[in-house]
Design a protein around this motif. Structure first.
Motif, PDB file in Angstrom:
ATOM      1  N   TYR A 131       0.834  -1.195   0.000  1.00 47.93           N
ATOM      2  CA  TYR A 131       0.000   0.000   0.000  1.00 47.93           C
ATOM      3  C   TYR A 131       0.872   1.249   0.000  1.00 47.93           C
ATOM      4  O   TYR A 131       2.049   1.202   0.320  1.00 47.93           O
ATOM      5  N   GLY A 132       0.268   2.352  -0.376  1.00 46.55           N
ATOM      6  CA  GLY A 132       0.976   3.623  -0.390  1.00 46.55           C
ATOM      7  C   GLY A 132       0.007   4.765  -0.577  1.00 46.55           C
ATOM      8  O   GLY A 132      -1.156   4.561  -0.919  1.00 46.55           O
ATOM      9  N   GLY A 133       0.509   5.967  -0.360  1.00 47.03           N
ATOM     10  CA  GLY A 133      -0.367   7.114  -0.519  1.00 47.03           C
ATOM     11  C   GLY A 133       0.300   8.426  -0.181  1.00 47.03           C
ATOM     12  O   GLY A 133       1.518   8.522  -0.069  1.00 47.03           O
ATOM     13  N   LEU A 134      -0.535   9.441  -0.011  1.00 46.95           N
ATOM     14  CA  LEU A 134      -0.103  10.791   0.335  1.00 46.95           C
ATOM     15  C   LEU A 134       0.042  10.931   1.837  1.00 46.95           C
ATOM     16  O   LEU A 134      -0.713  10.339   2.606  1.00 46.95           O
ATOM     17  N   MET A 135       1.003  11.766   2.245  1.00 44.70           N
ATOM     18  CA  MET A 135       1.296  11.941   3.658  1.00 44.70           C
ATOM     19  C   MET A 135       1.307  13.436   3.992  1.00 44.70           C
ATOM     20  O   MET A 135       1.908  14.229   3.273  1.00 44.70           O
ATOM     21  N   LEU A 136       0.636  13.808   5.054  1.00 39.28           N
ATOM     22  CA  LEU A 136       0.659  15.164   5.589  1.00 39.28           C
ATOM     23  C   LEU A 136       1.101  15.054   7.034  1.00 39.28           C
ATOM     24  O   LEU A 136       0.519  14.290   7.810  1.00 39.28           O
ATOM     25  N   GLY A 137       2.162  15.793   7.391  1.00 38.85           N
ATOM     26  CA  GLY A 137       2.694  15.643   8.738  1.00 38.85           C
ATOM     27  C   GLY A 137       3.052  16.953   9.408  1.00 38.85           C
ATOM     28  O   GLY A 137       3.137  18.013   8.790  1.00 38.85           O
ATOM     29  N   TYR A 138       3.274  16.836  10.705  1.00 45.61           N
ATOM     30  CA  TYR A 138       3.638  17.964  11.558  1.00 45.61           C
ATOM     31  C   TYR A 138       4.711  17.498  12.525  1.00 45.61           C
ATOM     32  O   TYR A 138       4.655  16.384  13.048  1.00 45.61           O
ATOM     33  N   PHE A 139       5.715  18.334  12.756  1.00 45.84           N
ATOM     34  CA  PHE A 139       6.663  18.054  13.829  1.00 45.84           C
ATOM     35  C   PHE A 139       7.088  19.340  14.502  1.00 45.84           C
ATOM     36  O   PHE A 139       6.966  20.426  13.948  1.00 45.84           O
ATOM     37  N   SER A 140       7.551  19.177  15.728  1.00 46.99           N
ATOM     38  CA  SER A 140       8.006  20.303  16.527  1.00 46.99           C
ATOM     39  C   SER A 140       9.319  19.921  17.188  1.00 46.99           C
ATOM     40  O   SER A 140       9.486  18.783  17.645  1.00 46.99           O
ATOM     41  N   GLU A 141      10.231  20.872  17.251  1.00 43.54           N
ATOM     42  CA  GLU A 141      11.542  20.601  17.832  1.00 43.54           C
ATOM     43  C   GLU A 141      11.452  20.649  19.353  1.00 43.54           C
ATOM     44  O   GLU A 141      10.994  21.635  19.934  1.00 43.54           O
ATOM     45  N   LEU A 142      11.869  19.549  20.003  1.00 42.47           N
ATOM     46  CA  LEU A 142      11.885  19.489  21.459  1.00 42.47           C
ATOM     47  C   LEU A 142      13.219  19.968  22.009  1.00 42.47           C
ATOM     48  O   LEU A 142      13.280  20.723  22.965  1.00 42.47           O
ATOM     49  N   LYS A 143      14.290  19.473  21.413  1.00 41.54           N
ATOM     50  CA  LYS A 143      15.663  19.860  21.747  1.00 41.54           C
ATOM     51  C   LYS A 143      16.377  20.124  20.438  1.00 41.54           C
ATOM     52  O   LYS A 143      15.790  20.011  19.371  1.00 41.54           O
ATOM     53  N   GLU A 144      17.643  20.418  20.513  1.00 40.28           N
ATOM     54  CA  GLU A 144      18.393  20.746  19.305  1.00 40.28           C
ATOM     55  C   GLU A 144      18.357  19.633  18.269  1.00 40.28           C
ATOM     56  O   GLU A 144      18.247  19.881  17.083  1.00 40.28           O
ATOM     57  N   SER A 145      18.413  18.388  18.668  1.00 38.96           N
ATOM     58  CA  SER A 145      18.456  17.293  17.699  1.00 38.96           C
ATOM     59  C   SER A 145      17.275  16.327  17.821  1.00 38.96           C
ATOM     60  O   SER A 145      17.293  15.266  17.225  1.00 38.96           O
ATOM     61  N   VAL A 146      16.228  16.695  18.564  1.00 46.21           N
ATOM     62  CA  VAL A 146      15.076  15.815  18.764  1.00 46.21           C
ATOM     63  C   VAL A 146      13.790  16.540  18.347  1.00 46.21           C
ATOM     64  O   VAL A 146      13.554  17.676  18.746  1.00 46.21           O
ATOM     65  N   ARG A 147      12.988  15.842  17.536  1.00 44.82           N
ATOM     66  CA  ARG A 147      11.689  16.361  17.104  1.00 44.82           C
ATOM     67  C   ARG A 147      10.609  15.343  17.454  1.00 44.82           C
ATOM     68  O   ARG A 147      10.849  14.150  17.434  1.00 44.82           O
ATOM     69  N   PHE A 148       9.416  15.853  17.723  1.00 46.56           N
ATOM     70  CA  PHE A 148       8.255  15.010  18.005  1.00 46.56           C
ATOM     71  C   PHE A 148       7.129  15.452  17.092  1.00 46.56           C
ATOM     72  O   PHE A 148       6.967  16.632  16.819  1.00 46.56           O
ATOM     73  N   GLY A 149       6.345  14.497  16.595  1.00 50.30           N
ATOM     74  CA  GLY A 149       5.232  14.867  15.730  1.00 50.30           C
ATOM     75  C   GLY A 149       4.484  13.664  15.232  1.00 50.30           C
ATOM     76  O   GLY A 149       4.562  12.574  15.800  1.00 50.30           O
TER      77      GLY A 149
END
Length: 174
Positions: free
Chosen positions: A82-100
């Motif tokens: 399977y496959g498709g379109l992706m819409l995402g969000y992330f936010s930087e927690l620390k200098e090298s770590v993101r969460f989303g």
């Protein structure tokens, strides 16, 4: 389901326009997923990539295929893709770590013994990214795939609605 895909595309373009499309870069990479089915684990291998629209949003796509088969009461579940379109969000927690997180929406197919059928799906993901350096990023996350099958499908919808974990190696600029 076509309405859902159309709505997803319209939302993606709306985000681009609303955020004035200040491109920050892009990324792409290899993904390995393990799904926990009632009949055993299903290993999925694939990849994906996205255009980073601004410091928080990205738009792209991803696709996966099964690397093993699982026996079900309805027969041997030979393959899944399977496959498709992706819409995402992330936010930087620390200098090298993101969460989303992101939502992958599209279509796919599976093979049960000698019968092949198609389906539509939505797959919300929650992820954590760790940047090894400026262009290499590791991510880990969890997802749940919600599949929509035809009324006369040979496979039970619950066999495709699965929780899973995802590990990724991405290259590019986040």
């Amino acid at each position: 389901m076509k309405r859902l895909l159309t709505l997803t595309v319209l939302i993606c373009f709306s985000v681009v326009i609303a955020e004035k499309a200040k491109a920050q870069g892009g990324f792409g990479g290899v993904h390995a997923n393990s799904e926990f089915t009632s009949h055993g684990n299903l290993l999925m291998i694939g990849g994906g990539g996205a255009w980073v629209i601004n410091p928080n949003f990205y738009l792209g796509g991803a696709g996966y295929g099964s690397a093993n088969s699982v026996a079900t009461p309805n027969g041997e579940f030979n393959s899944l893709g399977y496959g498709g379109l992706m819409l995402g969000y992330f936010s930087e927690l620390k200098e090298s770590v993101r969460f989303g997180g992101d939502v992958l929406a599209g279509s796919g197919g599976y093979s049960l013994d000698d019968i092949s059928e198609s389906f539509y799906f939505l797959e919300p993901n929650i992820k954590v990214w760790y940047s090894i350096n400026h262009t290499m990023h590791l991510s880990a996350g969890v997802y749940y795939r919600i599949a929509y099958l035809n009324a006369d499908a040979n496979l039970n919808q619950q066999h495709l609605n699965n929780f899973g974990i995802k590990l990724s190696v991405n290259f590019g600029n986040l």
